[in-house]
Design an enzyme around this catalytic site. Structure first.
Site, PDB file in Angstrom:
ATOM      1  N   ASP A 137       0.846  -1.192   0.000  1.00  0.00           N
ATOM      2  CA  ASP A 137       0.000   0.000   0.000  1.00  0.00           C
ATOM      3  C   ASP A 137       0.886   1.247   0.000  1.00  0.00           C
ATOM      4  OD1 ASP A 137      -2.343   1.734   0.525  1.00  0.00           O
ATOM      5  OD2 ASP A 137      -3.318  -0.136   1.101  1.00  0.00           O
ATOM      6  N   HIS A 211      -3.804   6.403   2.794  1.00  0.00           N
ATOM      7  CA  HIS A 211      -4.477   5.159   2.378  1.00  0.00           C
ATOM      8  C   HIS A 211      -3.893   3.934   3.087  1.00  0.00           C
ATOM      9  CE1 HIS A 211      -5.651   2.000  -0.601  1.00  0.00           C
ATOM     10  NE2 HIS A 211      -6.688   2.787  -0.836  1.00  0.00           N
ATOM     11  N   SER A 573     -11.118  -0.665  -1.458  1.00  0.00           N
ATOM     12  CA  SER A 573      -9.870  -0.613  -0.667  1.00  0.00           C
ATOM     13  C   SER A 573     -10.130  -0.819   0.811  1.00  0.00           C
ATOM     14  CB  SER A 573      -9.206   0.764  -0.816  1.00  0.00           C
ATOM     15  OG  SER A 573      -8.414   0.835  -1.950  1.00  0.00           O
TER      16      SER A 573
END
Length: 791
Positions: A137, A211, A573
């Protein structure tokens, strides 16, 4: 390159012992052993020798040697050099790098973890103990309380994990603390492509985006962390497996996403280091057209080797919904996760002086009670008409507006395309209103392109976003009728009034879960001419809408959460790490289960009904812009919404191994057999007869002609039990199962068959299901999907 990678090398080269591990064994490769390190060095030397032989020094740059899961390398060269390399002896295939993107809490309670699952592992403070989840990620913010260790029992070492912790070049401190056990970053491909900017991308595992911290916290963040913003507590955040360890493999970056060469290097390293579970909230920007089939490219082939090494791989389905064939995760060895809306919704309202109440969203406090306030539109309170070129109606720049006219009033702003692209933010509107002394703001959406996603934003100042265009028009009409102007159009008196309601408390809905509008849909595709595959995707549904979790304070991925410690965002996600964390709980309870067994348990126990006992619904467009609910199908949710408690004790599992996946590849007509051996170093000796015979907990026949029989094998992972097999199917396709019942002792396996026959051709898919109902209460369900054709 020719020659086996470490995962499958069985010996045969003088001086180098075998390093392969059999798929069905519990042994992981000992990466520290002499045989593995010397064979790895041998492969890397061969890569370097080939490049030195073909090209002059300085005309190429080798980025990575891949030795563990695939035997190959990433190199920065010209197209002409790539052609020379393709023809060189020992080279099996050359692929051009392509880009990937990020597939952008209350959910533990919604999923029943605190009462139904955590107690089986010793409570939340032991849930996921010693299971390592790898995150490919955007990195991690290591100082976040979701990853802190000072509130928890000390973490001991994890002997099976050998990953390293990079040191922050600025602070000289490493990123690990016992909870975070590994932190590395991969950016060589991004650098040679000229996409990497060290000022904002951080040449370290540090999360410059938000994220990566968000996904890690959803799967394995600490339990009971207060989510505080703007002086209000929005509840407590927790990961699905609060005691699981986090291993960070940063390969995604803020603006450009990432490159497959970096992502493959990260996956290769994660498996080499000994992770148990791999979370990929990442997928290709589009299907990589250089390969003929979706199932075989460097990315999916690397993941196949990861599964062979015993790693459970979870991938987000993609955010291209609600349109068909938008999935970005294709292969049967991967658990592909779609996104659901859970039972928590945030609503707010604006009350106008004419008595009309307009619904909207924003997590904000109300304007002072029992009072109304004058409404003033940004365009009517500009300091100077010449500044219209700066889009003053966006309310992003307080210096353009007249404080004397705004103070003590409600500021009315317009939602433009700038909010969609991220150059304007609701957070900034709130700051503008506050700095001008407004009591609150209203942001009205006058037109929106299909697919625009409106999420409520937490704010410290009263505010509301009116997302329904007809309601925005009602507001504007009321404002215009109530506002007096002179002959030049300048306002002489503001008479429109209103008040903003309280939007901080969530409303819990029974009509949950639902398939989120953005969640990518099937059918799955087998090649880049978008031919349907004989494999159902997505595999399952998990919460992915409005998920609260950790954020990096300088994360800029979401403009509304800059400088915040938490963010509430949506995407597949967010759904994938829910499954990664729940898989850690299953792995803790069943340490010897294969990746296919874990996936099977999650799929066969999933539910297709909502909290109100009605069939699952999916958000869909009706007409060009209006959103409505339609009955959801397996192309929306796969097997259904995850039920962690049931998955712990599924009764039966559908197991599959590396050879089964090879059989699937070798049976899929679109795939060239040479291409399979290029990637797997294995000839097609093993066939299933038809790809539909792969032992998955779903049945898909994309082109059913006449009658076809598929077989499945179940293995009993509980006590002795007799299962009755029944099936039902939409009328266009007849379905029969054999035998009608079977008794299985613990640990034994048995085959059953399902026969499908075309009754009538409708031009669309028919849906059904097979049930195996046990005498001790176990219920195993598999979805059936078939598209019938006449001969």
């Amino acid at each position: 390159m020719e020659g086996e990678p470490i995962i499958s090398y069985r010996g045969g080269i003088d001086g180098f012992e075998a390093t392969a591990v059999e798929f069905d064994s519990d042994n992981k490769i000992d990466v520290t052993s002499e045989s593995v390190t010397s064979y790895a060095h041998h492969l890397e030397k061969r890569h370097d020798m080939l490049l030195d032989l073909l090209f002059d020094r300085g005309t190429f740059k080798k980025l990575y040697s891949y030795r563990h899961l695939i035997n190959g390398f990433a190199v920065h060269i010209s197209p002409e050099q790539a052609e020379i390399l393709r023809r060189a002896p020992g080279v099996k295939s050359v692929d051009r790098d392509w880009k990937v993107k990020k597939l952008t809490t209350h959910t533990p309670q919604f999923l029943g973890l605190p009462t139904g699952v955590w107690p089986t592992g010793g409570g939340f403070d032991r849930a996921g103990e010693d299971i390592v989840i790898g995150f490919v990620d955007s990195g991690i913010y290591p100082l976040h309380p979701s990853f802190a260790t000072h509130f928890t029992d000390p973490y001991g070492p994890v002997p099976k994990y050998t990953g390293k912790c990079e040191v922050d070049p600025e602070t000289k401190r490493n990123y690990c603390n016992g909870k975070i056990v590994g932190a590395q970053h991969f950016a060589e491909a991004a650098k040679v492509a000229g996409a990497f900017n060290p000022d904002i991308d951080y040449d370290s595992p540090y999360d410059g985006d938000g994220h990566g911290s968000h996904t890690a916290a959803i799967a394995a963040g600490n339990n009971g962390i207060p989510v505080r913003m703007h002086g209000f507590e929005f509840g407590k955040a927790s990961g699905m497996a609060p005691r699981a360890r986090i291993a960070v493999y940063k390969a995604l970056y803020r603006i450009f996403g990432g490159f497959v060469a970096d992502v493959v290097a990260a996956i290769d390293q994660a498996v080499h280091d000994g992770v148990d579970i791999l979370n990929l909230s990442v997928g290709p920007n589009s299907p990589p057209t250089t390969t003929k089939t979706t199932f075989l490219n460097p990315f999916d082939a690397t993941l196949l080797s990861a599964v062979k090494a015993g790693v459970f791989v979870v991938q987000a389905a993609g955010n291209g919904g609600p349109f068909p064939k938008t999935l970005l995760s294709y292969s049967p060895w991967i658990a592909t996760v779609a996104a659901a809306v859970d039972d928590r919704r945030y609503k707010n309202h604006l009350t106008l002086g004419n008595g009309n109440i307009l619904a909207g969203i924003c997590l904000s406090p109300a304007t002072p009670a029992n009072r109304t306030f004058t409404l003033v539109a940004a365009n009517d309170v500009m300091l100077d008409s010449s500044i219209a070129k700066y889009s003053p109606s966006d309310c992003q720049r307080p210096e353009l507006l007249n404080r004397n006219l705004v103070e003590g009033k409600i500021l009315l702003c317009g939602y433009s395309f700038n909010f969609v692209v991220g150059t304007s933010s609701i957070k900034k509107v709130s700051e503008t209103a506050k700095s001008l002394g407004a009591v609150g703001f209203v942001l009205a959406v006058e037109n929106a392109s299909p697919g625009t996603k409106f999420d409520p934003v937490p704010l410290g100042h009263p505010g509301i976003l009116i997302t329904d265009i007809s309601k925005s028009m009602e507001l504007i009409d009321y404002y215009n009728v109530s506002t007096s102007r002179d002959w030049t159009g300048r306002v002489t008196s503001f008479k429109a009034v209103g008040s903003i309601g309280e939007g901080l408390e969530p409303i819990l809905h029974k009509s949950a879960p639902q398939v989120a509008l953005f969640s990518a849909r099937g059918p799955n595709i087998k090649d880049y001419s978008f031919q349907d595959a004989d494999l159902l995707k997505p595999d399952m549904l998990a919460p992915g809408s409005l998920i609260w979790a950790a954020w990096a304070p300088n994360g800029t991925d979401e403009p509304n959460y800059i400088n915040e410690g938490f963010a509430m965002i949506s995407g597949t996600s967010m759904a994938a790490p829910h499954i990664a964390g729940i898989a850690a709980l299953l792995k803790q309870n069943h340490p010897h289960w294969s990746p296919a067994a874990i996936k099977s348990a999650l799929m066969t126990t999933a539910t297709t009904i909502d909290r109100a006992e009605r069939p699952l619904q999916a958000l869909q467009y009706s007409g060009s812009e209006t959103i409505s609910f339609v009955p959801a199908t397996p192309f929306d949710y796969g097997s259904g919404h995850v039920n962690p408690r049931a998955a712990l004790n599924p009764g039966l599992i559908f197991d599959a191994g590396y050879e089964d996946y090879l059989g699937f590849l070798c049976t899929t007509p679109a795939i060239d057999k040479h291409e399979i051996s290029n990637y797997t170093h294995t000839p097609c000796n093993y066939t299933l007869g038809h790809p539909s015979n792969l032992n998955t907990p779903s049945i898909t026949i994309s082109h059913l002609v006449g009658t076809q029989t598929v077989t499945r094998t179940v293995t009993n992972v509980a006590g002795e039990e007799t299962y009755v097999i029944t099936a039902r199917m939409a009328p266009a396709v007849a379905i029969e199962t054999w035998p009608p019942a079977m008794t299985l002792r613990p640990g034994t396996s048995q085959k059953f068959s399902v026969t499908l026959s075309v009754r009538s051709v409708t031009g669309t898919y028919s849906f059904g299901e097979v049930w195996l109902k046990g005498s001790r209460g176990h219920k195993v369900r598999i979805p059936v999907v078939a598209n019938g054709f006449y001969r």
